[in-house]
Design a protein around this motif. Structure first.
Motif, PDB file in Angstrom:
ATOM      1  N   VAL A   1      17.529  -3.496  -9.802  1.00 50.65           N
ATOM      2  CA  VAL A   1      17.789  -4.905 -10.098  1.00 50.65           C
ATOM      3  C   VAL A   1      18.550  -5.566  -8.961  1.00 50.65           C
ATOM      4  N   VAL A   2      19.578  -4.898  -8.455  1.00 51.27           N
ATOM      5  CA  VAL A   2      20.360  -5.464  -7.346  1.00 51.27           C
ATOM      6  C   VAL A   2      19.481  -5.649  -6.110  1.00 51.27           C
ATOM      7  N   SER A   3      18.607  -4.695  -5.853  1.00 48.43           N
ATOM      8  CA  SER A   3      17.733  -4.812  -4.677  1.00 48.43           C
ATOM      9  C   SER A   3      16.814  -6.019  -4.797  1.00 48.43           C
ATOM     10  N   MET A   4      16.250  -6.231  -5.985  1.00 45.79           N
ATOM     11  CA  MET A   4      15.347  -7.362  -6.177  1.00 45.79           C
ATOM     12  C   MET A   4      16.090  -8.699  -6.053  1.00 45.79           C
ATOM     13  N   ILE A   5      17.311  -8.755  -6.576  1.00 44.24           N
ATOM     14  CA  ILE A   5      18.105  -9.984  -6.463  1.00 44.24           C
ATOM     15  C   ILE A   5      18.398 -10.290  -4.992  1.00 44.24           C
ATOM     16  N   LEU A   6      18.810  -9.289  -4.246  1.00 37.72           N
ATOM     17  CA  LEU A   6      19.106  -9.485  -2.825  1.00 37.72           C
ATOM     18  C   LEU A   6      17.885  -9.985  -2.063  1.00 37.72           C
ATOM     19  N   LEU A   7      16.756  -9.349  -2.290  1.00 36.55           N
ATOM     20  CA  LEU A   7      15.546  -9.708  -1.546  1.00 36.55           C
ATOM     21  C   LEU A   7      15.027 -11.088  -1.947  1.00 36.55           C
ATOM     22  N   GLU A   8      15.079 -11.397  -3.234  1.00 34.13           N
ATOM     23  CA  GLU A   8      14.579 -12.697  -3.702  1.00 34.13           C
ATOM     24  C   GLU A   8      15.491 -13.843  -3.265  1.00 34.13           C
ATOM     25  N   VAL A   9      16.797 -13.651  -3.373  1.00 34.16           N
ATOM     26  CA  VAL A   9      17.751 -14.730  -3.092  1.00 34.16           C
ATOM     27  C   VAL A   9      17.989 -14.908  -1.595  1.00 34.16           C
ATOM     28  N   PHE A  10      18.130 -13.810  -0.860  1.00 33.95           N
ATOM     29  CA  PHE A  10      18.553 -13.903   0.536  1.00 33.95           C
ATOM     30  C   PHE A  10      17.436 -13.661   1.552  1.00 33.95           C
ATOM     31  N   VAL A  11      16.294 -13.150   1.102  1.00 33.05           N
ATOM     32  CA  VAL A  11      15.206 -12.859   2.054  1.00 33.05           C
ATOM     33  C   VAL A  11      14.016 -13.748   1.702  1.00 33.05           C
TER      34      VAL A  11
ATOM     35  N   THR B   1      10.365 -14.108  -1.296  1.00 33.45           N
ATOM     36  CA  THR B   1       9.674 -13.586  -2.476  1.00 33.45           C
ATOM     37  C   THR B   1       8.647 -12.517  -2.115  1.00 33.45           C
ATOM     38  N   LEU B   2       7.934 -12.701  -1.002  1.00 35.02           N
ATOM     39  CA  LEU B   2       6.914 -11.729  -0.618  1.00 35.02           C
ATOM     40  C   LEU B   2       7.523 -10.345  -0.412  1.00 35.02           C
ATOM     41  N   THR B   3       8.647 -10.286   0.278  1.00 39.26           N
ATOM     42  CA  THR B   3       9.295  -8.994   0.512  1.00 39.26           C
ATOM     43  C   THR B   3       9.767  -8.380  -0.794  1.00 39.26           C
ATOM     44  N   ALA B   4      10.299  -9.199  -1.695  1.00 41.10           N
ATOM     45  CA  ALA B   4      10.734  -8.691  -2.999  1.00 41.10           C
ATOM     46  C   ALA B   4       9.559  -8.116  -3.783  1.00 41.10           C
ATOM     47  N   VAL B   5       8.433  -8.827  -3.789  1.00 43.47           N
ATOM     48  CA  VAL B   5       7.250  -8.380  -4.537  1.00 43.47           C
ATOM     49  C   VAL B   5       6.695  -7.080  -3.949  1.00 43.47           C
ATOM     50  N   LEU B   6       6.566  -7.032  -2.624  1.00 45.77           N
ATOM     51  CA  LEU B   6       6.020  -5.831  -1.983  1.00 45.77           C
ATOM     52  C   LEU B   6       6.959  -4.634  -2.144  1.00 45.77           C
ATOM     53  N   THR B   7       8.259  -4.888  -2.094  1.00 44.07           N
ATOM     54  CA  THR B   7       9.223  -3.801  -2.284  1.00 44.07           C
ATOM     55  C   THR B   7       9.154  -3.269  -3.708  1.00 44.07           C
ATOM     56  N   PHE B   8       9.035  -4.164  -4.666  1.00 41.20           N
ATOM     57  CA  PHE B   8       8.910  -3.731  -6.067  1.00 41.20           C
ATOM     58  C   PHE B   8       7.624  -2.928  -6.267  1.00 41.20           C
ATOM     59  N   ALA B   9       6.532  -3.385  -5.648  1.00 40.05           N
ATOM     60  CA  ALA B   9       5.263  -2.656  -5.753  1.00 40.05           C
ATOM     61  C   ALA B   9       5.377  -1.265  -5.141  1.00 40.05           C
ATOM     62  N   SER B  10       6.089  -1.168  -4.035  1.00 40.37           N
ATOM     63  CA  SER B  10       6.296   0.131  -3.392  1.00 40.37           C
ATOM     64  C   SER B  10       7.132   1.043  -4.273  1.00 40.37           C
ATOM     65  N   LEU B  11       8.165   0.493  -4.897  1.00 38.16           N
ATOM     66  CA  LEU B  11       9.022   1.270  -5.802  1.00 38.16           C
ATOM     67  C   LEU B  11       8.193   1.831  -6.959  1.00 38.16           C
ATOM     68  N   ILE B  12       7.407   0.976  -7.593  1.00 40.82           N
ATOM     69  CA  ILE B  12       6.574   1.413  -8.715  1.00 40.82           C
ATOM     70  C   ILE B  12       5.516   2.409  -8.245  1.00 40.82           C
ATOM     71  N   GLY B  13       4.952   2.153  -7.061  1.00 40.90           N
ATOM     72  CA  GLY B  13       3.920   3.034  -6.535  1.00 40.90           C
ATOM     73  C   GLY B  13       4.411   4.455  -6.344  1.00 40.90           C
ATOM     74  N   TYR B  14       5.633   4.596  -5.823  1.00 45.04           N
ATOM     75  CA  TYR B  14       6.178   5.938  -5.582  1.00 45.04           C
ATOM     76  C   TYR B  14       6.757   6.554  -6.859  1.00 45.04           C
ATOM     77  N   ALA B  15       7.619   5.788  -7.526  1.00 42.65           N
ATOM     78  CA  ALA B  15       8.367   6.350  -8.648  1.00 42.65           C
ATOM     79  C   ALA B  15       7.507   6.578  -9.881  1.00 42.65           C
ATOM     80  N   VAL B  16       6.498   5.737 -10.084  1.00 44.17           N
ATOM     81  CA  VAL B  16       5.699   5.832 -11.309  1.00 44.17           C
ATOM     82  C   VAL B  16       4.280   6.340 -11.025  1.00 44.17           C
ATOM     83  N   VAL B  17       3.526   5.595 -10.192  1.00 44.84           N
ATOM     84  CA  VAL B  17       2.123   5.955  -9.969  1.00 44.84           C
ATOM     85  C   VAL B  17       2.000   7.330  -9.315  1.00 44.84           C
TER      86      VAL B  17
END
Length: 296
Positions: free
Chosen positions: A107-117, A119-135
């Motif tokens: 959650v903290v990572s997504m807030i940092l990326l969305e607020v200070f960086v 949206t594209l980076t936040a979305v791609l980072t979340f997709a990468s997280l789900i891709g590794y941790a879940v898929v």
């Protein structure tokens, strides 16, 4: 021992347990490639918001994925020599505590990326997280011996994330960086899998040396090392990098092939370990060469 000192020691030990859950050495390599992606995206200095908030966000997301990976793999980790002393198999951290920790990091990572960086980076980072941790961890790892090939897409994302943190777009040079890590991942991990094939067989994880044998896997490490040399020259072929990088890519790639040939010709598990260690040196050296070439 005074009660305050004992409490301090316990807190320090607890902190180290949570840090170990984050796989700090793996995450450090991830962040290094992300930083290189950022620096390659611009001719001068990277904006501070991307450099600080971007890297911290990517670091926290990668750490969150690492924790979730260990929660899912805790039972298998307890049966493998390489992982049996991790915090979850030993019981020093519970699965519930680890999942809460992973959620906070994510959650903290997504807030940092969305607020200070952006949206594209936040979305791609979340997709990468789900891709590794879940898929990858929950499905691919136990579904197919090509698990690390398919799942390697998530691990190849960091330089793209670094690039988008600066530019706000996914551009062809970033995809070249992605392709290099994508091709690097199978020979890197299969070298380790050769060394640990008996442990993977014990926990019914269908890694390539378990399902197709050691000789087959050694051959594929060599073939991928050759392919990696060719792919690593694409930045030079597309004029994204110059001759200093090309020289480094050839030397580093030739050494990787040399280790792969040695691995192909022997059944010595120590050679597999050495090939695995060199693969890490290779990736760090290749991305460092890109960076040096960029500023030259």
């Amino acid at each position: 021992m005074p009660e305050s000192a004992s409490a301090g020691t316990a807190a320090g030990s607890r902190w180290r347990e949570y840090l170990e859950l984050c796989k700090p050495r793996v995450v450090a390599l991830i962040c290094f490639t992300a930083v290189v992606g950022m620096l390659l995206a611009v001719p001068g200095m990277v904006p501070w918001n991307a450099l600080l908030a971007g890297n911290l966000g990517i670091f926290l997301a990668a750490s969150s994925a690492a924790v979730i990976n260990q929660v899912i793999d805790a039972r298998a980790d307890a049966q493998m020599d390489r992982t049996r002393n991790r915090p979850l198999p030993t019981g020093t951290v519970t699965a519930g505590e680890a999942l809460l920790f992973a959620a906070v990091l994510g959650v903290v990572s997504m807030i940092l990326l969305e607020v200070f960086v952006n949206t594209l980076t936040a979305v791609l980072t979340f997709a990468s997280l789900i891709g590794y941790a879940v898929v990858y961890t929950l499905y691919l790892k136990r579904a197919t011996p090509q698990n690390i090939v398919i799942g390697g897409a998530a691990g190849a994302a960091p330089p793209v994330l670094g690039w988008t943190a600066v530019t706000g777009s996914v551009d062809p040079p970033a995809l070249l960086l992605f392709l290099i890590i994508f091709v690097w991942t199978p020979p890197h991990f299969w070298a380790l899998a050769i060394r640990r094939h008996e442990e993977y067989a014990r926990v019914n994880i269908p890694m390539l040396p378990v399902t197709h044998g050691l000789a087959y896997t050694r051959l594929h490490v060599l073939l991928y090392a050759v392919l990696l040399l060719a792919v690593s020259l694409l930045p030079y072929a597309t004029q994204f990098a110059g001759w200093p990088y090309a020289v480094a890519a050839v030397l580093l790639g030739a050494r990787f092939i040399q280790w792969s040939v040695r691995l192909y010709r022997t059944q010595d598990s120590d050679v597999a370990s050495a090939t695995f260690r060199y693969s890490i040196t290779y990736l760090m050296g290749l991305f460092a060469a890109l960076l040096v070439d960029h500023y030259l």
